[in-house]
Design an enzyme around this catalytic site. Sequence first.
Site, PDB file in Angstrom:
ATOM      1  N   GLU A 252       0.891  -1.174   0.000  1.00 27.44           N
ATOM      2  CA  GLU A 252       0.000   0.000   0.000  1.00 27.44           C
ATOM      3  C   GLU A 252       0.923   1.215   0.000  1.00 27.44           C
ATOM      4  O   GLU A 252       1.514   1.538   1.030  1.00 27.44           O
ATOM      5  CB  GLU A 252      -0.886   0.001   1.254  1.00 27.44           C
ATOM      6  CG  GLU A 252      -1.703  -1.257   1.478  1.00 27.44           C
ATOM      7  CD  GLU A 252      -2.892  -1.339   0.535  1.00 27.44           C
ATOM      8  OE1 GLU A 252      -3.239  -0.319  -0.082  1.00 27.44           O
ATOM      9  OE2 GLU A 252      -3.459  -2.434   0.404  1.00 27.44           O
ATOM     10  N   LEU A 253       1.055   1.889  -1.148  1.00 30.92           N
ATOM     11  CA  LEU A 253       2.135   2.863  -1.319  1.00 30.92           C
ATOM     12  C   LEU A 253       1.614   4.290  -1.516  1.00 30.92           C
ATOM     13  O   LEU A 253       0.488   4.610  -1.168  1.00 30.92           O
ATOM     14  CB  LEU A 253       3.022   2.420  -2.481  1.00 30.92           C
ATOM     15  CG  LEU A 253       3.517   0.956  -2.395  1.00 30.92           C
ATOM     16  CD1 LEU A 253       4.348   0.595  -3.602  1.00 30.92           C
ATOM     17  CD2 LEU A 253       4.285   0.719  -1.109  1.00 30.92           C
ATOM     18  N   CYS A 286      -2.548   9.104   2.537  1.00 30.86           N
ATOM     19  CA  CYS A 286      -2.263   8.600   1.182  1.00 30.86           C
ATOM     20  C   CYS A 286      -3.389   8.961   0.218  1.00 30.86           C
ATOM     21  O   CYS A 286      -3.154   9.148  -0.968  1.00 30.86           O
ATOM     22  CB  CYS A 286      -2.042   7.095   1.240  1.00 30.86           C
ATOM     23  SG  CYS A 286      -3.336   6.241   2.115  1.00 30.86           S
TER      24      CYS A 286
HETATM   25  P1  NAD Z   1       8.237   4.972   4.788  1.00 37.73           P
HETATM   26  O1  NAD Z   1       8.285   4.173   3.534  1.00 37.73           O
HETATM   27  O2  NAD Z   1       9.366   5.903   5.046  1.00 37.73           O
HETATM   28  O3  NAD Z   1       8.176   4.015   6.062  1.00 37.73           O
HETATM   29  C1  NAD Z   1       7.158   3.057   6.203  1.00 37.73           C
HETATM   30  C2  NAD Z   1       7.665   1.929   7.088  1.00 37.73           C
HETATM   31  O4  NAD Z   1       8.700   1.230   6.391  1.00 37.73           O
HETATM   32  C3  NAD Z   1       8.273   2.398   8.403  1.00 37.73           C
HETATM   33  O5  NAD Z   1       7.905   1.508   9.429  1.00 37.73           O
HETATM   34  C4  NAD Z   1       9.766   2.320   8.122  1.00 37.73           C
HETATM   35  O6  NAD Z   1      10.533   2.190   9.295  1.00 37.73           O
HETATM   36  C5  NAD Z   1       9.816   1.073   7.264  1.00 37.73           C
HETATM   37  N1  NAD Z   1      11.037   0.903   6.455  1.00 37.73           N
HETATM   38  C6  NAD Z   1      11.935   1.835   6.081  1.00 37.73           C
HETATM   39  N2  NAD Z   1      12.913   1.253   5.353  1.00 37.73           N
HETATM   40  C7  NAD Z   1      12.614  -0.059   5.247  1.00 37.73           C
HETATM   41  C8  NAD Z   1      13.218  -1.181   4.619  1.00 37.73           C
HETATM   42  N3  NAD Z   1      14.377  -1.070   3.933  1.00 37.73           N
HETATM   43  N4  NAD Z   1      12.621  -2.382   4.700  1.00 37.73           N
HETATM   44  C9  NAD Z   1      11.459  -2.515   5.366  1.00 37.73           C
HETATM   45  N5  NAD Z   1      10.835  -1.488   6.002  1.00 37.73           N
HETATM   46  C10 NAD Z   1      11.399  -0.276   5.944  1.00 37.73           C
HETATM   47  O7  NAD Z   1       6.832   5.732   4.801  1.00 37.73           O
HETATM   48  P2  NAD Z   1       6.320   6.826   5.838  1.00 37.73           P
HETATM   49  O8  NAD Z   1       7.046   8.108   5.572  1.00 37.73           O
HETATM   50  O9  NAD Z   1       6.307   6.276   7.212  1.00 37.73           O
HETATM   51  O10 NAD Z   1       4.792   6.958   5.370  1.00 37.73           O
HETATM   52  C11 NAD Z   1       4.376   7.800   4.362  1.00 37.73           C
HETATM   53  C12 NAD Z   1       4.126   7.048   3.090  1.00 37.73           C
HETATM   54  O11 NAD Z   1       3.187   6.000   3.315  1.00 37.73           O
HETATM   55  C13 NAD Z   1       3.503   7.913   2.022  1.00 37.73           C
HETATM   56  O12 NAD Z   1       4.132   7.653   0.790  1.00 37.73           O
HETATM   57  C14 NAD Z   1       2.052   7.470   1.999  1.00 37.73           C
HETATM   58  O13 NAD Z   1       1.377   7.676   0.782  1.00 37.73           O
HETATM   59  C15 NAD Z   1       2.197   6.025   2.297  1.00 37.73           C
HETATM   60  N6  NAD Z   1       0.927   5.475   2.777  1.00 37.73           N
HETATM   61  C16 NAD Z   1       0.197   4.685   1.937  1.00 37.73           C
HETATM   62  C17 NAD Z   1      -1.036   4.195   2.343  1.00 37.73           C
HETATM   63  C18 NAD Z   1      -1.874   3.333   1.430  1.00 37.73           C
HETATM   64  O14 NAD Z   1      -2.833   2.729   1.907  1.00 37.73           O
HETATM   65  N7  NAD Z   1      -1.558   3.241   0.153  1.00 37.73           N
HETATM   66  C19 NAD Z   1      -1.515   4.507   3.618  1.00 37.73           C
HETATM   67  C20 NAD Z   1      -0.743   5.321   4.441  1.00 37.73           C
HETATM   68  C21 NAD Z   1       0.478   5.790   4.012  1.00 37.73           C
END
Ligand code: NAD
Length: 480
Positions: A252-253, A286
């Site tokens: 979910e990105l 998001c």
């Molecule tokens: P992020 O990608 O920086 O972090 C998300 C999670 O991934 C955190 O727990 C982080 O610690 C972890 N992470 C970081 N590096 C990793 C790796 N190498 N391997 C595995 N996990 C790792 O995102 P964020 O800044 O916390 O959140 C914002 C983003 O999330 C925005 O792009 C937003 O659109 C997206 N989002 C999407 C949805 C959806 O349903 N599509 C919902 C909410 C947020």
Amino acid sequence: MASVELLIGSRWQAAKGDGQTREVTSPFDGSTAGTVALAGTDDVETALVEAEHGAAIWRRTPAHERMRILLRAAELADERAPKIAQTISAESGKTITEATGEASRSGDLIRLATFEGTQLYGETLPLDANRGTGQDKVGFTLRQPCGIVVAITPFNYPALLVLHKLAPALAAGNAVILKPATSTPLTALALAECFVDAGLPDGVLSVLVGSGSVLGDALVTDPRVRKISFTGSTATGEHISRVAGVKKLSLELGASCPVVVLPDADIEAAASAVAAGGYVNAGQVCISVQRVITHPAVTGDFLDALVPKVRNIRTGDPSSPDTTMGALITAEEAERVERAIARAGADGARVLIGGERDGAVVQPAVVADVDPQSPFSQQELFGPAVAVSSADDWESAIAQANGTAYGLGAGIFTSDIAGAVQAIREIDAGSVHINWTPLWRADLMPYGGLKGSGYGKEGPRAAVSEMTEVKTIVLHGRPW
Ligand code: NAD
């Protein structure tokens, strides 16, 4: 829970590493929200060993017993919702009003997922319709848990996005290792505590707080993990999909969600909806409205209606019920958003209101005459600003709506049912809203993006389906 312990295998334990802890602070004023223990790779190994054990116990636990425990967890989440709301607001900078709304959905979301976990139906297979196969055989499918689910969550909805993974994974009979966002671990731990206090067996649930890249890579590459459910940025999602190997994966990105306002729309209603949908949680959603595409005949009226509503948004202390928009997750994120708005202005767009920054708070902005190809439209902003651009006709409006790498949510305002039906078919987004913005979610609905916004669906029914696997069984009545 002693806040400086890790939850490993459904038990609170000291971290194995060098006992590092981290103070969790409010992005608004730096006040302390709590302290957490940080996990290291040793703890990942312990959690995986525990999870193997827990998965074996939990999959053999009858669904009605799983249901009993999870319904108790839902009750605890209801009882603790006011405290969880304070935690959400304190560690994320979200307003207490928004945090209360989020926390209050927890119990029902767990109940919806619990129900779905009791509905693991299969189907009978009409094998004799296959030439050469007689009626001596019976075939059917059996749905069973994946085993170990790794759940990785972002900061912006620290309760809901955690529960959209934990609840269906547990309801379906999986063991779960949760890696919550580093900035919002307290909410995740408080919710996990509800499940533990409800009687979850040993091994079934772990929460590892710490570096996303270190813990994340160790978890997603491990062959004992069968399913990864990730919500976060497109960049991290792409990385996980490269390194994960043969596993079930839901991503979910990110997004840059559009709203199309056609000339026959109720302009006042569209402006009111955008004034909410672009600025909830300071735009860190998001499905936030990032782009509004208007017909030139109504662009002026739309902006005239929108700007005063945005001016009425009150920023300030998130803990005050009078504040309607809180802080961004960090001052650095706020600086990034401030720069993006200023750059849009420098590139020729008109910043009609907002964009100024004070610490982690950015004033809500409306930016008009935005080039649809500019970074301000194309890249996810994740901040409190809406970009308005025009399109001369229906086709070019839909092309513009579809014209980014993303496809999470979209909205269209029109009074023409034929145009609405056509838009439903033509807009490439995981959810399309007619006469509302994409910022709307009922927890039970399938939810997930197309294109660069990822793949797989959440929502309890969809998630239980993705967190289970289908076996095909054939009973051979005769051995030949
Ligand atoms: P992020 O990608 O920086 O972090 C998300 C999670 O991934 C955190 O727990 C982080 O610690 C972890 N992470 C970081 N590096 C990793 C790796 N190498 N391997 C595995 N996990 C790792 O995102 P964020 O800044 O916390 O959140 C914002 C983003 O999330 C925005 O792009 C937003 O659109 C997206 N989002 C999407 C949805 C959806 O349903 N599509 C919902 C909410 C947020």
